[in-house]
Design an enzyme around this catalytic site. Structure first.
Site, short mmCIF file in Angstrom:
data_model
loop_
_atom_site.label_atom_id
_atom_site.label_comp_id
_atom_site.label_asym_id
_atom_site.label_seq_id
_atom_site.Cartn_x
_atom_site.Cartn_y
_atom_site.Cartn_z
N LYS A 134 60.67 -1.06 4.80
CA LYS A 134 60.39 0.18 5.52
C LYS A 134 59.05 0.76 5.16
CE LYS A 134 62.54 4.13 3.78
NZ LYS A 134 63.63 4.89 3.17
N LYS A 162 59.32 -1.08 -0.06
CA LYS A 162 59.31 0.27 0.51
C LYS A 162 57.94 0.87 0.27
CE LYS A 162 61.41 4.82 0.12
NZ LYS A 162 62.60 5.59 -0.25
C1 PBG Z 1 64.83 8.53 -0.69
C2 PBG Z 1 64.72 8.01 0.68
C3 PBG Z 1 63.74 8.32 1.60
C4 PBG Z 1 64.09 7.71 2.80
C5 PBG Z 1 65.28 7.00 2.57
N1 PBG Z 1 65.65 7.18 1.24
C6 PBG Z 1 62.56 9.23 1.50
C7 PBG Z 1 61.51 9.00 0.53
O1 PBG Z 1 61.41 7.95 -0.10
O2 PBG Z 1 60.74 9.94 0.34
C8 PBG Z 1 63.33 7.87 4.07
C9 PBG Z 1 64.08 7.66 5.33
C10 PBG Z 1 63.49 8.29 6.53
O3 PBG Z 1 62.35 8.81 6.54
O4 PBG Z 1 64.19 8.29 7.55
N2 PBG Z 1 64.64 7.73 -1.74
#
Ligand code: PBG
Length: 334
Positions: free
Chosen positions: A258, A198
């Protein structure tokens, strides 16, 4: 390969039926996961920065989920907007067995049983007043303390009936710690989908609005105004393989990569290296780009959405989380 003019590659592109027949990448509603934002009854439905996506109260959930199932979508992923009054520095609402996510889990499990896949996010950002996925100490984000809280959160969600726990926090060692706790408490069958690679991205903005975790942008210390001390740096590619290898070793059943369209190379490498069930998250900012272009008349949303989703499948995604899941499923059904 024979050369021109004996071989004319355009020959197979002449008619729609022929293009359909030779297409070798497939996409069906079964590949899609619908993310759903949860709200307290009194909270706002509208998410201003994420066009055409809204927050649902618990009582509104069964009908939207019914619609998704009818379209052939197998699973939903739940993300709560916690009321500010319940947030604190250590996000303790995350392990309240009657928080929004747990109440939604019990209702959906009771209503749909095993006809619906339930996926829940394991991370503290919707619950901390500062909006970080971890606990802040003098040195920054406290990895090991955070892991102990994530483990509590994971157990609470397992107890409420989740099928797949999806840790999205990027702390080191959390997959192993959660797997061990699950096994110890009799949840050997609860799956772990690790957000293994991520990356820190500017494209999570609308999501942070949706769950009310945008506060990190205005924290005092500049090194706390972003998540780069735990989420990955987009200037690094090889490290993704180590992140994934470690999570597999610790007991991950499935992997998440992602932000999806920005990390197609990583997705491809990870799927081809490990052959694990691999998912891509078409994140909020990526989705908002499409919607805003549609509003400006710059593209046909439906066509562009399918192009993106096929691209992700081509790169190796077994499944895709997207806010356009309902739209895509409706297009694929006809
Ligand atoms: C939180 C999380 C995030 C997303 C999914 N889980 C945001 C982040 O890490 O700040 C992002 C998903 C999206 O932008 O649609 N841990």
């Amino acid at each position: 390969m024979a050369s021109f003019p004996k071989t004319r590659l355009r020959r197979t592109r002449q008619y729609a039926w022929l293009r359909d027949m030779v297409a070798d990448v497939s996409l069906t509603p079964k590949d899609l996961v619908l993310p759903l934002f949860l709200r307290e009854e009194s909270d706002d439905k509208e998410i201003k920065t994420l066009p055409s996506v809204e927050r649902y109260s618990i009582s509104e959930l069964p009908s939207i989920v019914e619609k998704a199932l009818t379209l052939g979508i197998p699973a939903v992923a739940l993300f709560p907007k916690t009321p500010t009054s319940l947030k604190n520095n250590d996000g303790s609402e995350s392990f309240n067995p009657h928080n929004l996510v747990c109440d939604a889990l019990s209702l959906l499990k009771k209503t749909f049983g095993h006809d619906l896949g339930l996926i829940t996010d394991v991370a503290l950002d919707p619950y901390t007043s500062h909006g970080h996925d971890g606990i802040i100490n003098e040195a920054g984000i406290d990895n090991d303390l955070t892991v102990s809280l994530l483990t509590k959160q994971a157990l609470t969600q397992a107890q409420a009936g989740t099928d797949i726990l999806a840790p999205s926090d990027m702390m080191d060692g959390r997959i192993g710690a959660i797997r061990e706790a699950l096994d110890h408490h009799g949840y050997q069958h609860t799956l772990l989908m690790s957000y293994a690679a991520k990356y820190a991205t500017h494209f999570y903005g609308p999501f942070r609005d949706a769950v009310g975790a945008g506060s990190i942008a205005s924290l005092d210390h500049p090194e706390l105004r972003h998540k780069k001390t735990y989420q990955m740096d987009y200037r690094r590619q090889h490290e993704a393989l180590r992140e994934v290898a470690q999570d597999i070793e610790e007991g991950a059943d499935m992997l998440m990569i992602k932000p999806a369209t920005l990390m197609l190379d990583i997705l491809y490498r990870i799927k081809s290296t490990y052959s694990m069930p691999t998912f891509a998250y078409h994140v909020s900012g990526e989705y908002a780009c499409l919607k805003l272009m549609q509003q400006q008349g710059l593209l046909v949303y439906e066509d562009a959405l399918l192009e993106i989703l096929y691209g992700l499948k081509r790169a190796g995604a077994d499944g895709i989380f997207t806010y356009g899941a309902m739209d895509a499923a409706a297009l694929l059904k006809v």
